[in-house]
Design a protein around this motif. Sequence first.
Motif, PDB file in Angstrom:
ATOM      1  N   ALA A  82       0.985  -1.024   0.049  1.00  0.00           N
ATOM      2  CA  ALA A  82      -0.017  -0.143  -0.007  1.00  0.00           C
ATOM      3  C   ALA A  82       0.843   1.295  -0.128  1.00  0.00           C
ATOM      4  CB  ALA A  82      -0.850   0.043   1.192  1.00  0.00           C
ATOM      5  N   LEU A  83       1.943   1.415   0.901  1.00  0.00           N
ATOM      6  CA  LEU A  83       2.751   2.443   0.783  1.00  0.00           C
ATOM      7  C   LEU A  83       3.660   2.308  -0.540  1.00  0.00           C
ATOM      8  CD1 LEU A  83       4.384   4.565   2.180  1.00  0.00           C
ATOM      9  CD2 LEU A  83       6.310   2.608   2.765  1.00  0.00           C
ATOM     10  N   MET A  84       3.920   1.417  -1.078  1.00  0.00           N
ATOM     11  CA  MET A  84       4.517   1.641  -2.620  1.00  0.00           C
ATOM     12  C   MET A  84       3.558   2.294  -3.723  1.00  0.00           C
ATOM     13  SD  MET A  84       4.617  -0.274  -5.874  1.00  0.00           S
ATOM     14  CE  MET A  84       4.231  -2.115  -5.462  1.00  0.00           C
ATOM     15  N   PHE A  85       2.331   1.710  -3.419  1.00  0.00           N
ATOM     16  CA  PHE A  85       1.280   2.235  -4.370  1.00  0.00           C
ATOM     17  C   PHE A  85       1.278   3.747  -4.080  1.00  0.00           C
ATOM     18  CE2 PHE A  85      -1.479  -1.787  -4.748  1.00  0.00           C
ATOM     19  CZ  PHE A  85      -0.399  -2.311  -5.701  1.00  0.00           C
ATOM     20  N   ARG A  86       1.236   4.226  -2.956  1.00  0.00           N
ATOM     21  CA  ARG A  86       1.211   5.903  -2.658  1.00  0.00           C
ATOM     22  C   ARG A  86       2.406   6.662  -3.215  1.00  0.00           C
ATOM     23  NH1 ARG A  86      -0.753   3.991   2.212  1.00  0.00           N
ATOM     24  NH2 ARG A  86       1.240   4.463   3.375  1.00  0.00           N
ATOM     25  N   PHE A  87       3.583   6.103  -3.067  1.00  0.00           N
ATOM     26  CA  PHE A  87       4.838   6.574  -3.429  1.00  0.00           C
ATOM     27  C   PHE A  87       4.787   6.680  -5.134  1.00  0.00           C
ATOM     28  CE2 PHE A  87       8.942   5.716  -5.106  1.00  0.00           C
ATOM     29  CZ  PHE A  87       9.825   6.895  -4.402  1.00  0.00           C
ATOM     30  N   LEU A  88       4.548   5.717  -5.708  1.00  0.00           N
ATOM     31  CA  LEU A  88       4.667   5.851  -7.244  1.00  0.00           C
ATOM     32  C   LEU A  88       3.827   6.753  -7.894  1.00  0.00           C
ATOM     33  CD1 LEU A  88       2.127   4.123  -8.781  1.00  0.00           C
ATOM     34  CD2 LEU A  88       3.257   2.067  -7.747  1.00  0.00           C
ATOM     35  N   ASP A  89       2.754   7.069  -7.130  1.00  0.00           N
ATOM     36  CA  ASP A  89       1.835   8.127  -7.880  1.00  0.00           C
ATOM     37  C   ASP A  89       2.517   9.442  -7.953  1.00  0.00           C
ATOM     38  OD1 ASP A  89      -0.255   6.729  -8.214  1.00  0.00           O
ATOM     39  OD2 ASP A  89      -1.645   7.461  -6.492  1.00  0.00           O
ATOM     40  N   ALA A  90       3.622   9.657  -7.180  1.00  0.00           N
ATOM     41  CA  ALA A  90       4.378  10.813  -7.345  1.00  0.00           C
ATOM     42  C   ALA A  90       5.610  11.032  -8.438  1.00  0.00           C
ATOM     43  CB  ALA A  90       4.970  11.388  -5.992  1.00  0.00           C
ATOM     44  N   LEU A  91       5.754   9.757  -8.947  1.00  0.00           N
ATOM     45  CA  LEU A  91       6.917   9.746  -9.803  1.00  0.00           C
ATOM     46  C   LEU A  91       6.585  10.191 -11.391  1.00  0.00           C
ATOM     47  CD1 LEU A  91       8.162   6.073  -9.023  1.00  0.00           C
ATOM     48  CD2 LEU A  91       9.027   8.330  -8.297  1.00  0.00           C
ATOM     49  N   THR A  92       7.444  10.873 -11.952  1.00  0.00           N
ATOM     50  CA  THR A  92       7.323  11.459 -13.430  1.00  0.00           C
ATOM     51  C   THR A  92       8.121  10.566 -14.009  1.00  0.00           C
ATOM     52  OG1 THR A  92       9.325  13.005 -13.193  1.00  0.00           O
ATOM     53  CG2 THR A  92       7.016  13.774 -12.209  1.00  0.00           C
ATOM     54  N   PRO A  93       8.022  10.815 -15.369  1.00  0.00           N
ATOM     55  CA  PRO A  93       9.063  10.066 -16.598  1.00  0.00           C
ATOM     56  C   PRO A  93      10.670  10.207 -16.057  1.00  0.00           C
ATOM     57  CG  PRO A  93       7.057  10.627 -17.600  1.00  0.00           C
ATOM     58  CD  PRO A  93       6.934  11.370 -16.331  1.00  0.00           C
ATOM     59  N   ASP A  94      10.728  11.710 -15.932  1.00  0.00           N
ATOM     60  CA  ASP A  94      12.290  12.111 -15.542  1.00  0.00           C
ATOM     61  C   ASP A  94      12.616  11.507 -14.364  1.00  0.00           C
ATOM     62  OD1 ASP A  94      12.302  13.589 -17.858  1.00  0.00           O
ATOM     63  OD2 ASP A  94      11.827  15.591 -16.629  1.00  0.00           O
ATOM     64  N   ASP A  95      11.735  11.228 -13.146  1.00  0.00           N
ATOM     65  CA  ASP A  95      12.211  10.429 -12.118  1.00  0.00           C
ATOM     66  C   ASP A  95      12.499   9.007 -12.238  1.00  0.00           C
ATOM     67  OD1 ASP A  95      11.412  13.104 -10.755  1.00  0.00           O
ATOM     68  OD2 ASP A  95       9.233  12.098 -10.225  1.00  0.00           O
ATOM     69  N   VAL A  96      11.787   8.248 -13.057  1.00  0.00           N
ATOM     70  CA  VAL A  96      12.106   7.105 -13.467  1.00  0.00           C
ATOM     71  C   VAL A  96      13.310   6.878 -13.791  1.00  0.00           C
ATOM     72  CG1 VAL A  96      11.146   5.113 -14.866  1.00  0.00           C
ATOM     73  CG2 VAL A  96       9.424   6.514 -13.333  1.00  0.00           C
ATOM     74  N   GLU A  97      13.681   7.802 -15.116  1.00  0.00           N
ATOM     75  CA  GLU A  97      14.789   7.555 -15.810  1.00  0.00           C
ATOM     76  C   GLU A  97      16.242   7.856 -14.838  1.00  0.00           C
ATOM     77  OE1 GLU A  97      17.518   9.797 -19.454  1.00  0.00           O
ATOM     78  OE2 GLU A  97      15.169   9.826 -19.386  1.00  0.00           O
ATOM     79  N   ALA A  98      16.148   8.703 -13.948  1.00  0.00           N
ATOM     80  CA  ALA A  98      17.029   9.005 -13.139  1.00  0.00           C
ATOM     81  C   ALA A  98      17.316   7.962 -12.170  1.00  0.00           C
ATOM     82  CB  ALA A  98      16.862  10.560 -12.453  1.00  0.00           C
ATOM     83  N   ILE A  99      16.310   7.555 -11.540  1.00  0.00           N
ATOM     84  CA  ILE A  99      16.228   6.335 -10.534  1.00  0.00           C
ATOM     85  C   ILE A  99      16.908   5.087 -11.194  1.00  0.00           C
ATOM     86  CG2 ILE A  99      14.982   4.953  -9.090  1.00  0.00           C
ATOM     87  CD1 ILE A  99      12.771   7.318  -8.776  1.00  0.00           C
ATOM     88  N   ALA A 100      16.435   4.755 -12.374  1.00  0.00           N
ATOM     89  CA  ALA A 100      16.752   3.613 -13.093  1.00  0.00           C
ATOM     90  C   ALA A 100      18.129   3.708 -13.331  1.00  0.00           C
ATOM     91  CB  ALA A 100      16.024   3.260 -14.277  1.00  0.00           C
ATOM     92  N   ALA A 101      18.563   4.859 -13.776  1.00  0.00           N
ATOM     93  CA  ALA A 101      20.290   4.959 -14.096  1.00  0.00           C
ATOM     94  C   ALA A 101      21.071   4.700 -12.853  1.00  0.00           C
ATOM     95  CB  ALA A 101      20.458   6.247 -14.666  1.00  0.00           C
ATOM     96  N   PHE A 102      20.611   5.236 -11.917  1.00  0.00           N
ATOM     97  CA  PHE A 102      21.150   5.138 -10.447  1.00  0.00           C
ATOM     98  C   PHE A 102      21.201   3.552  -9.930  1.00  0.00           C
ATOM     99  CE2 PHE A 102      21.762   5.335  -5.898  1.00  0.00           C
ATOM    100  CZ  PHE A 102      22.909   6.024  -5.578  1.00  0.00           C
ATOM    101  N   VAL A 103      20.028   2.860  -9.894  1.00  0.00           N
ATOM    102  CA  VAL A 103      20.237   1.702  -9.465  1.00  0.00           C
ATOM    103  C   VAL A 103      21.009   0.789 -10.539  1.00  0.00           C
ATOM    104  CG1 VAL A 103      18.204   0.881 -10.436  1.00  0.00           C
ATOM    105  CG2 VAL A 103      18.849  -0.005  -8.266  1.00  0.00           C
ATOM    106  N   GLN A 104      20.840   0.980 -11.782  1.00  0.00           N
ATOM    107  CA  GLN A 104      21.534   0.201 -12.781  1.00  0.00           C
ATOM    108  C   GLN A 104      23.199   0.362 -12.372  1.00  0.00           C
ATOM    109  OE1 GLN A 104      20.176   1.444 -16.375  1.00  0.00           O
ATOM    110  NE2 GLN A 104      18.292   0.570 -15.990  1.00  0.00           N
ATOM    111  N   MET A 105      23.512   1.577 -12.067  1.00  0.00           N
ATOM    112  CA  MET A 105      24.818   1.878 -11.835  1.00  0.00           C
ATOM    113  C   MET A 105      25.155   1.057 -10.534  1.00  0.00           C
ATOM    114  SD  MET A 105      26.567   5.234 -10.403  1.00  0.00           S
ATOM    115  CE  MET A 105      25.720   4.984  -8.807  1.00  0.00           C
ATOM    116  N   GLU A 106      24.401   1.177  -9.417  1.00  0.00           N
ATOM    117  CA  GLU A 106      24.841   0.426  -8.316  1.00  0.00           C
ATOM    118  C   GLU A 106      24.906  -1.320  -8.781  1.00  0.00           C
ATOM    119  OE1 GLU A 106      22.977   2.531  -4.368  1.00  0.00           O
ATOM    120  OE2 GLU A 106      21.497   1.723  -5.801  1.00  0.00           O
TER     121      GLU A 106
END
Length: 454
Positions: A82-106
């Motif tokens: 339920a927390l995850m569902f609330r969190f993802l409502d705030a994500l934009t495409p720019d956010d997703v790209e930046a987060i994905a690049a960071f976790v892929q780097m890790e």
Amino acid sequence: MQTIWAKQALVADQWANAVTVEIAEDGRIHQVKADTAPTGLQVGALLPSPANLHSHAFQRAMAGLSERQGPSGRDTFWTWRALMFRFLDALTPDDVEAIAAFVQMEMLEAGYASVGEFHYLHHQPDGTSYADIAEMSARIAAATETSGIGLTMLPVLYMQGGCDASALTQGQIRFGNDIDQFEKLYARSAQILGTLPSDTQLGVAPHSLRAVSRESLAAVLELAPSQPVHMHLAEQIAEVDEVVHAYGQRPVDWLLSHHDVTERWCLIHCTQMTGHETVSLARTGAVAGLCPITESSLGDGIFDGRNYLDQNGRFGIGSDSNIRISLSEELRTLEYSQRLRDYGRAILAAETKSTGRNLYSNAVAGGAQALGRASGGIIADNWADLVALDLESVDLEGRTGDAILDSFIFAGDDTLISDVWSAGRHMVHDGKHIRRNAIEHMYRKTMRGLRERI
């Protein structure tokens, strides 16, 4: 042509000394020779790099934010969800790209050369499509261009809120597609991936028996008749109970009796299987996609690893919720969970392989199979998915053969990694990603913006 020379290397699943590996311009291994003079880039221990077969990239930004009790005073997978569902409502495409690049780097810094992105965040917060129905898939693809990781994109079909075909809730509507929309999303994703390096793959992911109907599952399999198929299966007790009530069988039993589950399938978690289901799944040749850190975090249960391996079952490793990115810790957690349950040691060792070696070799082979990726070993014509360990480190001092992997997994950690290649792309030098500063800068900027909006 890149040339790597290693003091020791795991070549075709056998240890060798003084190994020279040549990588062709197309990113494939050209030639492997043992007992050679030092040449090119010199490393300590060279290993085939495993795939991270199951990731939800955006969840990396949630890491550390869900460690409180739920409203009833007890937290579970379902309160976390339920927390995850609330969190993802705030994500934009720019956010997703930046987060994905960071976790892929890790992931690359942790030793993974490739990732299977189980991608279900498709639409705008109100559930309507972006102008490009695969906008979010394009952002994952753009992130991989930045990080250099190998990608198997797994667009997810998510249609309903449960086995009763209930409507999607506010938290789920960004995931939702009917089968016609999904076919368009899939086709557009294929176009997008066509611009990426040639090691990129496309599969398909019916989310779970709860989230797709019987008819839509069959339609998805027809849409992708030879590509990798990934699916959540038998993760939680409540999920199993719901499937039994609706389908009349437990999830693994139902799937195996109604579909031809073969080597192209990867079933994620499977932490709630009976002994019979464990044996049946192992005999299909499919890969069990295990995510031990996430499964521990969410209280999913413990996979029956010993019985599964006794039936020659295949498994790979994924980071799933991305709460922590660590290849060594995933493998250590898998083995230690078996020890805690079975009151023993070296549970997942084999007659001719140590615990660390057997864990690692299985993860390499299973991950490559699950992602449909021509890797899985230091062999000519495979993609050059490679990871080097620093034999000068304290934890690896004097170690040879299987003891290298045992020490890496059980005594050391991912800081022992010096270099990583993904299809010949040398993305990690001296333990650090070559674009770490720029990727981290964008991630920090994204997180500051998210904090203001949540």
